[in-house]
Design an enzyme around this catalytic site. Structure first.
Site, short mmCIF file in Angstrom:
data_model
loop_
_atom_site.label_atom_id
_atom_site.label_comp_id
_atom_site.label_asym_id
_atom_site.label_seq_id
_atom_site.Cartn_x
_atom_site.Cartn_y
_atom_site.Cartn_z
N LYS A 55 -4.59 70.35 37.21
CA LYS A 55 -3.47 69.55 37.73
C LYS A 55 -2.62 68.99 36.58
CE LYS A 55 -5.56 68.20 42.13
NZ LYS A 55 -4.52 68.81 42.99
N ASP A 80 -10.80 60.49 39.15
CA ASP A 80 -10.94 60.71 40.59
C ASP A 80 -11.26 59.36 41.21
OD1 ASP A 80 -11.61 61.31 43.17
OD2 ASP A 80 -13.17 62.77 42.67
N ASN A 107 -0.71 53.77 40.59
CA ASN A 107 0.23 54.47 41.47
C ASN A 107 -0.44 55.35 42.52
OD1 ASN A 107 2.92 56.17 41.96
ND2 ASN A 107 1.31 57.62 41.36
N TYR A 193 -4.98 52.73 56.77
CA TYR A 193 -4.03 52.79 55.66
C TYR A 193 -3.45 51.41 55.38
CZ TYR A 193 0.29 53.87 53.11
OH TYR A 193 1.32 53.90 52.19
N LYS A 197 -3.43 49.13 51.90
CA LYS A 197 -2.19 48.72 51.23
C LYS A 197 -2.06 47.20 51.19
CE LYS A 197 -1.60 51.73 49.51
NZ LYS A 197 -1.15 52.15 48.16
#
Length: 324
Positions: A55, A80, A107, A193, A197
């Protein structure tokens, strides 16, 4: 409109000479674009965190083509976030090579995935988005603090990506500690989710309180066209057919979506003279900002100081239980 607020031109970012930067999830999407915004301004090193060498290599092809004179500053850091062991190894690898860290951009993240668990047994979104970054930050804090103390004009920052989706967190509690060590399959994926957050935002609030020598900021990037929502569309085909045309109209490009988090890296800091640049709008430690550079109050739970403290203490206890 998705992007409002004062203009920010990444070409006007001040010189970053000597600075060391880490960006998680920088092999694609917002992290990749943030790296492209920052790298031309002469940082000593930018660590591109990715899950594999492949990657990183793929990302470097684009980076080398886009900024050939700055690509040599970009370094690989294997990370990871679904594995706390991997997080520890990444921190150790970084610390073996560096004695300073000026900007930590947390991020990376996942969104609206099917029910699942991280390698350490946490709900997959909470474990990836919060627990992984919490441990990474914890392990790097001594170096961040040492950098902050190294000179009177030191400018050390932690940028945490959250989301306006933090408002999807469980309405009755915000954070459900009794459930995050399960896959929470009985909860909607957006609720899971939202909890992760909200944790990113509360973590930022508590960081600012506990470490006033570091500028800690929470950022909502806006509605951006990245691969983040692929799991949701793959799992909700019929709904995605209805939503995708609307999303394509509403979303911004990743290069535009990265402006808010890039701005937070370099904007003048409230109460600190001579720090930052590239923007007329100041950034305040502990603040939550929507695109671009607009302060936002966030949800009710996002402003609950006791909940922020509870989350921090719970997270520390979990890491201690697991030997971190």
């Amino acid at each position: 409109m998705v992007f409002r607020g004062p203009p920010f031109d990444p070409k006007k970012i001040p010189d970053l000479a000597g600075k060391v930067i880490i960006i998680t999830g920088a092999n694609g999407g917002l992290g990749y674009e943030s790296l492209l915004h920052l790298a031309p301004h002469h940082p000593a090193k930018i660590y591109l965190c990715a899950r594999s060498q492949a990657k990183y290599d793929a990302a470097m092809k684009g980076i080398t083509a886009a900024i050939p004179n700055a690509a040599s500053a970009v370094k690989y850091l294997e990370l990871d976030l679904t594995s706390l062991a991997s997080v520890k190894s990444a921190a150790q690898a970084f610390l073996s090579e560096n004695s300073r860290l000026d900007i930590l951009m947390n991020n990376a993240g996942i969104m609206a995935t099917p029910a699942g668990l991280t390698k350490d047994g946490y709900e997959i979104q909470f474990g990836t988005n919060h627990m992984g970054h919490f441990l990474l930050t914890k392990l790097l804090l001594p170096t961040l603090q040492a950098t902050a103390a190294s000179s009177p004009d030191a400018d050390v920052r932690i940028i945490n990506l959250t989301s306006d989706g933090h408002s999807f967190a469980p309405r009755n509690a915000g954070f459900l500690p009794d459930t995050v060590k399960t896959d929470m399959q009985d909860y909607n994926t957006l609720t899971r989710y939202g909890q992760s957050k909200l944790a990113n935002l509360l973590f930022t609030r508590e960081l600012a309180k506990r470490y006033p020598d570091i500028t800690s900021v929470a950022i909502h990037p806006g509605v951006v066209g990245t691969n983040l929502a692929n799991s949701f569309t793959d799992s909700h085909r019929w709904l995605s057919y209805l939503m995708v045309p609307l999303i394509k109209v509403a979303t911004g490009k990743p290069s535009v979506g990265a402006l808010n988090q890039t701005w937070a890296c370099v904007a003048p800091v409230t109460g600190r003279k001579g720090v930052g640049g590239g923007s007329e709008r100041e950034v305040k430690s502990g603040g939550y900002y929507v695109p671009v550079a607009k302060p936002d109050a966030g949800s009710k739970w996002a402003n609950d100081a006791e909940l922020a403290k509870k989350l921090w203490e719970w997270s520390e206890e979990e890491l201690e239980r697991l030997g971190y």
